[in-house]
Structures are given as C-alpha cells and as structure tokens.
Design a protein around this motif. Structure first.
Motif, mmCIF file in Angstrom:
data_model
loop_
_atom_site.group_PDB
_atom_site.id
_atom_site.type_symbol
_atom_site.label_atom_id
_atom_site.label_comp_id
_atom_site.label_asym_id
_atom_site.label_seq_id
_atom_site.Cartn_x
_atom_site.Cartn_y
_atom_site.Cartn_z
ATOM 1 N N GLN A 106 0.804 -1.217 0.000
ATOM 2 C CA GLN A 106 0.000 0.000 0.000
ATOM 3 C C GLN A 106 0.844 1.278 0.000
ATOM 4 N N ALA A 107 1.811 1.359 0.908
ATOM 5 C CA ALA A 107 2.564 2.613 1.057
ATOM 6 C C ALA A 107 3.370 2.954 -0.186
ATOM 7 N N ARG A 108 3.835 1.949 -0.902
ATOM 8 C CA ARG A 108 4.687 2.198 -2.060
ATOM 9 C C ARG A 108 3.919 2.691 -3.282
ATOM 10 N N THR A 109 2.620 2.528 -3.285
ATOM 11 C CA THR A 109 1.847 2.838 -4.487
ATOM 12 C C THR A 109 1.180 4.207 -4.440
ATOM 13 N N HIS A 110 1.417 4.977 -3.379
ATOM 14 C CA HIS A 110 0.698 6.242 -3.242
ATOM 15 C C HIS A 110 1.614 7.456 -3.195
ATOM 16 N N GLY A 111 2.855 7.310 -3.619
ATOM 17 C CA GLY A 111 3.739 8.471 -3.736
ATOM 18 C C GLY A 111 4.127 9.075 -2.403
ATOM 19 N N GLU A 112 4.668 10.299 -2.491
ATOM 20 C CA GLU A 112 5.093 10.984 -1.280
ATOM 21 C C GLU A 112 3.875 11.346 -0.436
ATOM 22 N N PRO A 113 4.031 11.419 0.895
ATOM 23 C CA PRO A 113 5.249 11.128 1.655
ATOM 24 C C PRO A 113 5.390 9.659 2.023
ATOM 25 N N PHE A 114 4.387 8.848 1.677
ATOM 26 C CA PHE A 114 4.378 7.460 2.133
ATOM 27 C C PHE A 114 5.550 6.669 1.566
ATOM 28 N N ALA A 115 5.793 6.811 0.266
ATOM 29 C CA ALA A 115 6.877 6.056 -0.362
ATOM 30 C C ALA A 115 8.229 6.441 0.229
ATOM 31 N N LEU A 116 8.379 7.698 0.612
ATOM 32 C CA LEU A 116 9.643 8.141 1.206
ATOM 33 C C LEU A 116 9.868 7.482 2.566
ATOM 34 N N GLU A 117 8.802 7.324 3.326
ATOM 35 C CA GLU A 117 8.937 6.685 4.641
ATOM 36 C C GLU A 117 9.330 5.217 4.489
ATOM 37 N N VAL A 118 8.753 4.541 3.499
ATOM 38 C CA VAL A 118 9.117 3.145 3.271
ATOM 39 C C VAL A 118 10.543 3.050 2.748
ATOM 40 N N ALA A 119 10.957 4.006 1.917
ATOM 41 C CA ALA A 119 12.335 4.014 1.414
ATOM 42 C C ALA A 119 13.328 4.178 2.561
ATOM 43 N N ALA A 120 12.968 4.981 3.551
ATOM 44 C CA ALA A 120 13.844 5.148 4.713
ATOM 45 C C ALA A 120 13.966 3.849 5.493
ATOM 46 N N LEU A 121 12.852 3.130 5.642
ATOM 47 C CA LEU A 121 12.893 1.813 6.290
ATOM 48 C C LEU A 121 13.809 0.877 5.523
ATOM 49 N N ARG A 122 13.641 0.843 4.207
ATOM 50 C CA ARG A 122 14.431 -0.074 3.392
ATOM 51 C C ARG A 122 15.916 0.249 3.503
ATOM 52 N N GLN A 123 16.256 1.541 3.519
ATOM 53 C CA GLN A 123 17.657 1.919 3.620
ATOM 54 C C GLN A 123 18.243 1.496 4.958
ATOM 55 N N GLU A 124 17.445 1.586 6.011
ATOM 56 C CA GLU A 124 17.936 1.148 7.325
ATOM 57 C C GLU A 124 18.211 -0.350 7.318
ATOM 58 N N LEU A 125 17.327 -1.131 6.689
ATOM 59 C CA LEU A 125 17.572 -2.562 6.564
ATOM 60 C C LEU A 125 18.820 -2.838 5.744
ATOM 61 N N VAL A 126 18.983 -2.106 4.644
ATOM 62 C CA VAL A 126 20.158 -2.287 3.793
ATOM 63 C C VAL A 126 21.433 -1.975 4.575
ATOM 64 N N ASP A 127 21.417 -0.925 5.386
ATOM 65 C CA ASP A 127 22.602 -0.567 6.171
ATOM 66 C C ASP A 127 22.971 -1.690 7.148
ATOM 67 N N VAL A 128 21.963 -2.278 7.790
ATOM 68 C CA VAL A 128 22.218 -3.385 8.721
ATOM 69 C C VAL A 128 22.850 -4.560 7.987
ATOM 70 N N VAL A 129 22.279 -4.921 6.830
ATOM 71 C CA VAL A 129 22.780 -6.072 6.081
ATOM 72 C C VAL A 129 24.162 -5.779 5.497
ATOM 73 N N THR A 130 24.413 -4.551 5.075
ATOM 74 C CA THR A 130 25.731 -4.187 4.552
ATOM 75 C C THR A 130 26.809 -4.411 5.607
ATOM 76 N N GLN A 131 26.527 -3.962 6.821
ATOM 77 C CA GLN A 131 27.481 -4.157 7.917
ATOM 78 C C GLN A 131 27.726 -5.639 8.180
ATOM 79 N N LEU A 132 26.659 -6.444 8.101
ATOM 80 C CA LEU A 132 26.817 -7.881 8.322
ATOM 81 C C LEU A 132 27.666 -8.519 7.222
ATOM 82 N N ILE A 133 27.472 -8.094 5.981
ATOM 83 C CA ILE A 133 28.250 -8.659 4.868
ATOM 84 C C ILE A 133 29.722 -8.290 5.004
ATOM 85 N N VAL A 134 30.006 -7.046 5.329
ATOM 86 C CA VAL A 134 31.397 -6.612 5.509
ATOM 87 C C VAL A 134 32.037 -7.386 6.666
#
Length: 208
Positions: A106-134
C-alpha cells in the motif's frame, strides 16, 4: 481507557483496514467501527486519514527493524548473525501480514510522503545487512577487503530478495513454507555467493 491503549487499538484497526481495502478505499468510518471507537474520536487522536496512514507506516516499520535487530546476536559469528537477521525478518512478516501489506504494497503505491517513509525503512535494513556482509567477509579471512560499495549493492539485492520472498509467502493460498524454511532458502542462495567472494572465486563473463 488510557489514551495510549486507545491509540494502539485505532492503529491496529487501521492497519487491518488499510491492508484489506487499500489506502484510497479505506474509510475512517470502517476504521472507527473496527477499533470500537467513534469517528470523531479517531479524528481527535490521529487528525486525518493521511496522518493515520503515516502513523501506521512508522509503527510497522519500527517494529520490523526492531525484529531484525533483536534477531542479530552481536556475539555470534557473522554468518549466524545474518541467518538470525533473516529469520527475524521472515518471522515478523509472517506474524504480521497486514503490517507487511501496508509497508510493502500500500505505502509504495501512493507516492510521497508514504513512499519516502518506506524508502527510509528499506535503507535502514540495507545498512544493517551491509554491515553484516562486511563483517562476514572480514571474519572469514576474505582474500581482499570487500569494498563498501560492493557490499551495499549485495545488501540491496538481498533485502530485495527478502521482500519478494515475504510477499510471495504471505500471498500464497496454499500452505505457506515456515519462516525458517524461507530464511534457509535465501541464506543458502546468499551464502554460496558470499563464500565465493570471500575465497576469491569471482564470476566473470567468458571472453570471446
């Protein structure tokens, strides 16, 4: 009833209705009815449908991040930390399918500001996984340090695969695989590639 308890009930009801109806079709009347509250009270506490939807996104995102972080035991070997993080992700999305539907669909299909909030969540997950891979590469004697940019790219791919698998699992009409089996499927896929990288076995296209 304490305000915090009443607000939690309203958010629970809103997540359920948004997941089932979608943002546009969901009505404040139905959310109030599911919450067992009056419509004016919902507006009093949460102001508007847009702000209510944003509050749902923030709450579900924070809960998912917490589940992943709590699953990662800092004292465990790097591969176990990655494995436990994946299990935390899939266990949470399986246990909270409505929350995952709000975040992933739902949040990804309705543009700002909802998509931006989900993008921030995704980036936080990516940062956690990046640290684990390194950390995984460093702890397992990688022949050469894994560049942060490459680790970040791998993390984006891994998070995207996890999101896709969670959507596939939660959307099945037959018996869905257990969260452990889903996590193991992705871990095997990711770990084989990381093992090759750590041992200098890089894939390259054949030269003509």
């Amino acid at each position: 009833m304490p305000r915090a308890v009443r607000e939690r009930q309203m958010l629970d009801a809103a997540v359920e209705v948004f997941a089932r109806r979608g943002y546009r079709a969901a009505s404040m009347d139905e959310i109030a009815e599911v919450a067992g509250a009056s419509k004016p009270l919902v507006y009093l506490y949460l102001n508007s449908k847009e702000e209510l939807f944003s509050a749902c996104i923030r709450r579900e995102a924070e809960a998912l991040i917490l589940a992943v972080r709590e699953g990662v035991d800092p004292g465990a070997p790097a591969d176990r930390r990655l494995w436990n993080g994946l299990r935390g992700f899939f266990a949470h999305t399986a246990a909270h399918p409505d929350g995952w539907a709000v975040l992933h669909c739902q949040a990804r299909t309705h543009g700002e500001p909802f998509a931006l909030e989900v993008a921030a969540l995704r980036q936080e997950l990516v940062d956690v996984v990046t640290q684990l891979i390194v950390a995984t590469a460093a702890e397992n004697g990688c022949d050469a340090p894994l560049p942060w940019q490459e680790a970040s790219g791998l993390a984006h791919a891994l998070v995207g695969a996890a999101e896709s698998l969670a959507g596939w699992t939660n959307g099945r009409t037959d018996v869905a695989p257990a969260e452990r089996d889903t996590a193991e499927t992705l871990m095997n896929f990711a770990w084989a590639g990381l093992d090759n990288l750590m041992n200098g076995r890089r894939w390259a296209p054949a030269r003509p």
